[in-house]
Design an enzyme around this catalytic site. Structure first.
Site, PDB file in Angstrom:
ATOM      1  N   GLU A 182       0.881  -1.370  -0.030  1.00  0.00           N
ATOM      2  CA  GLU A 182       0.005   0.045  -0.085  1.00  0.00           C
ATOM      3  C   GLU A 182       0.761   1.135   0.137  1.00  0.00           C
ATOM      4  O   GLU A 182       1.017   2.083   0.945  1.00  0.00           O
ATOM      5  CB  GLU A 182      -1.036   0.080   1.112  1.00  0.00           C
ATOM      6  N   GLU A 316      -4.571  -9.063  -0.131  1.00  0.00           N
ATOM      7  CA  GLU A 316      -5.346  -8.531   0.947  1.00  0.00           C
ATOM      8  C   GLU A 316      -6.769  -8.568   0.652  1.00  0.00           C
ATOM      9  O   GLU A 316      -7.180  -7.684  -0.215  1.00  0.00           O
ATOM     10  CB  GLU A 316      -4.695  -7.285   1.693  1.00  0.00           C
TER      11      GLU A 316
HETATM   12  O1  AHR Z   1      -4.465  -6.286   7.130  1.00  0.00           O
HETATM   13  C1  AHR Z   1      -4.557  -5.191   7.982  1.00  0.00           C
HETATM   14  C2  AHR Z   1      -4.157  -3.921   7.121  1.00  0.00           C
HETATM   15  O2  AHR Z   1      -4.973  -3.522   6.191  1.00  0.00           O
HETATM   16  C3  AHR Z   1      -2.590  -4.182   6.578  1.00  0.00           C
HETATM   17  O3  AHR Z   1      -1.532  -4.052   7.426  1.00  0.00           O
HETATM   18  C4  AHR Z   1      -2.683  -3.151   5.371  1.00  0.00           C
HETATM   19  O4  AHR Z   1      -1.948  -3.479   4.258  1.00  0.00           O
HETATM   20  C5  AHR Z   1      -4.192  -2.788   5.072  1.00  0.00           C
HETATM   21  O5  AHR Z   1      -4.535  -1.525   5.202  1.00  0.00           O
END
Ligand code: AHR
Length: 512
Positions: A182, A316
Site C-alpha cells: 500500500e 489482502e
Molecule cells: O490487514 C490489515 C492492514 O490492512 C494491512 O496491514 C494493510 O496493508 C491494510 O491496510
C-alpha cells in the site's frame, strides 16, 4: 417435515456443466494466507516460544500447525501489511533479538522473537511457501538486497555464513517477493511515479541467489497495485502497467497486487456477530463488488499485457468489522460467522472465474485478526467457519475451471437484491469433477438439478456447511456449531439432484 416452496420461488435451479470446454487452472495460490505482526496474529497465534506449556515445536504451536496443514496453505504473506514497511529483518535473527515497537498496530512491544528463521520453520511445518514483503517505506534497497542474500546465497559470504551459524546452512527458497505494501498510503504515501522509481531500483537489486530459483523457477516480484475503487487507483494501475509494458531489461515484475476489504462504512463498521438478515444481505451485496473491481483492473491490465503474463495478486481481502468490544482496537479482533463462510465462498468463486488473470490471493488474516481461519486464547484453539470453507475448497487447488451455466434467480431483503445461488465447477488432476454451490438465501432451501453436457452423472458425494443463524459462530466452548456435514444427493437419468439448505456452502465430487 415436508417443506413447501413458496409459489414465487422457482422450484429448481438447473446447473449445466460443460466439461468439454475446460478453462484455465485455478492456481492453488488463490488459497494463500496473510500473517502480519498485528495483534495476536503471530505472537500467541503462531508463536508461543519453546518454553511455553502450550504444545509446540521450536516455539510454534502444534495445534495451529496441524489445522493449517489440513487446508494445504500454498503460500503465506509475511511480515505485513503496514508492518512490513517498518520491519528491519536484522532485528529478528540470531541469539540476541532487538526489542522494538509496532507503531501501526496498537503501539505494542515487538520482541522480534519470531523472525526470518522462525517464519521459514513455520512454513516448513505447515507445508507452505514464502511470500515476503520487503520494506520500501522506511528501509533501503540495500537492506532488502541483503535480506535476500542472507536467505538465498550458497556462497561463503558474511551473510551466507551468518545464516548457517543461525542454523540454516542450505539456502531458503523464496518464491514470491512483494515490493512495498500500500505504498500509496501506509507504505509511504507515494505517488505512482515515485513508487515506480522505487520499484525499478528494488526489482534490479533485490536478487535471489538460490540456484534452484533461476530461469523458470525465478522469484516472482509483486508490485503494489490498486486498493479499491477510487479514481487514483485507476491512474496508479495505468502508470505501473504502462511502465512495465515498456520496461528495460534491467527491471521487471511478475505480479501486480490489489487490496480490497469488504466494509460497508469504514467510519461505522458492521458488527461481526449479533446481527440479522439486514446486515447479512447488505454485507454480502458489498462483497460481490469484488467482481466489478477484478474486471475493472483486469481490463486495464489487458491493455498493456494482453497475454496475461502479469497476474493480479489480491494479497489482502476479506471482511473487516468493528473490533470486538473489550479488545484492543489496534488488534483488529473480530468474530467469524456463517456469513463469513458464505462471503469467502463468493469471493473464491469470483477469483476462480477470473483464474486467467487472478493467480494468487491472500485472505486477511490467518489467525486472530480480521477474517481469520483460526482463533486462539492461550492454550485453546477454535476453527472458524471460514477455515471450513478453505478445507472444503482444497480439491479446487490447481484444478481446471469448468464452465457452469445457471439461472441464479434473486433473493431480496428490503432494498437489497442478491443472486440466490452461486456455483463453480472444476476438474482435478485425477479427472474427478468438483462442484461448489452456495445458497445465499437465508430462508429458503433450493432444489438443485445438475446435468453434464454430453455425459452422465454416475454418482456424487459431498459436504455442506450451514448453521442455525446467519451469525452463528464457533466458540472455544462450542466449536462445532458451523462445521461441514455430509449432504445427501441422488442421481437419476444421469442427472444429479440435491437440496441446498438455506445460507449454505456445498462442495460435491461428481463421478461421470
Ligand atoms: O490487514 C490489515 C492492514 O490492512 C494491512 O496491514 C494493510 O496493508 C491494510 O491496510
Amino acid at each position: 417435515m415436508a417443506q413447501t416452496v413458496p409459489a414465487s420461488d422457482p422450484a429448481k435451479v438447473r446447473l449445466s456443466i460443460d466439461v468439454s470446454k475446460p478453462g484455465p487452472k485455478i492456481d492453488r495460490n488463490i488459497f494463500g494466507q496473510f500473517a502480519e505482526h498485528l495483534g495476536q496474529g503471530v505472537y500467541k497465534g503462531i508463536w508461543v516460544g519453546p518454553e511455553s506449556t502450550i504444545p509446540n515445536t521450536r516455539g510454534i504451536r502444534n495445534d495451529v500447525v496441524k489445522a493449517l496443514h489440513a487446508i494445504r496453505v500454498p503460500n503465506v504473506r509475511w511480515p505485513g501489511g503496514c508492518f512490513a514497511d517498518e520491519y528491519h529483518w536484522r532485528k529478528g535473527i540470531g541469539p540476541q533479538r532487538e526489542v522494538t515497537l509496532n507503531p501501526n498496530w496498537g503501539g505494542v512491544v515487538e520482541p522480534n522473537t519470531f523472525g526470518t528463521h522462525e517464519f521459514m520453520d513455520f512454513l516448513d511445518q505447515i507445508g507452505s511457501e514464502a511470500y515476503l514483503s520487503v520494506n520500501v517505506g522506511s528501509g533501503t534497497p540495500q537492506e532488502a538486497a541483503e535480506w535476500l542474500e542472507y536467505l538465498t546465497t550458497t556462497q561463503p559470504t558474511t551473510l551466507g555464513k551468518k545464516r548457517a551459524a543461525n542454523g540454516h546452512p542450505t539456502p531458503y527458497k523464496i518464491p514470491y517477493l512483494g515490493i512495498g505494501n500500500e505504498s500509496w498510503d501506509c507504505g509511504g504515501n507515494m505517488t505512482a511515479d515515485y513508487y515506480l522509481s522505487q520499484l525499478k531500483i528494488y526489482s534490479r537489486f533485490v536478487r535471489n541467489f538460490n540456484a534452484a530459483q533461476q530461469g523458470q523457477q525465478q522469484m516472482q516480484k509483486i508490485a503494489v497495485g490498486p486498493g479499491g475503487d477510487e479514481p487514483r487507483f485507476v491512474e496508479w494501475t495505468e502508470s505501473v502497467m504502462k511502465a512495465w509494458q515498456k520496461h528495460q531489461w534491467s527491471w521487471d515484475m511478475q505480479g501486480l497486487s490489489m487490496h480490497n476489504y469488504t466494509v460497508v462504512h469504514w467510519d461505522k463498521k458492521f458488527a461481526s456477530v449479533g446481527f440479522g438478515e439486514t446486515e447479512y444481505s447488505q454485507f454480502l451485496k458489498e462483497t460481490l463488488s469484488m467482481e466489478g473491481l477484478v474486471s475493472k483492473y483486469s481490463t486495464i491490465m489487458d491493455k498493456y499485457d494482453p497475454q496475461k503474463k502479469i497476474p493480479l495478486v489480491i494479497d489482502e481481502w476479506g471482511a473487516w468489522y468493528a473490533p470486538l468490544p473489550g479488545s484492543n482496537p489496534g488488534f483488529l479482533v473480530q468474530q467469524n460467522s456463517l456469513r463469513d463462510a458464505i462471503l469467502a465462498a463468493l469471493n473464491l468463486n469470483i477469483f476462480a472465474r477470473h483464474a486467467d488473470r487472478v493467480r494468487m490471493t491472500n485472505i486477511a488474516q490467518m489467525i486472530n485478526v480480521l477474517q481469520a481461519m483460526i482463533m486462539t486464547d492461550e492454550e485453546k484453539m477454535v476453527l472458524t467457519p471460514t477455515y471450513y470453507v478453505y478445507k472444503m475448497y482444497v480439491p479446487f487447488q490447481d484444478a481446471i475451471f469448468v464452465p457452469v451455466a445457471f439461472n441464479a434467480g434473486t433473493y431480496t431483503h428490503g432494498d437489497v437484491s442478491l443472486p440466490r445461488v452461486d456455483a463453480i465447477a472444476a476438474k482435478d488432476a485425477t479427472g474427478k469433477l468438483w462442484l461448489e454451490i452456495t445458497n445465499l438465501d437465508p430462508n429458503q432451501s433450493i432444489e438443485i438439478e445438475a446435468a453434464l453436457a454430453g455425459s452422465n452423472v454416475k454418482s456424487a458425494v459431498g459436504q455442506t456447511l450451514t448453521a442455525p443463524k446467519v451469525d452463528s459462530v464457533n466458540t472455544f466452548e462450542r466449536p462445532s456449531t458451523v462445521v461441514p456435514k455430509p449432504i445427501s444427493t441422488s442421481v437419476q437419468g444421469g442427472k444429479l439432484t440435491l437440496k441446498l439448505e438455506p445460507k449454505s456452502v456445498t462442495v460435491i465430487s461428481v463421478e461421470q
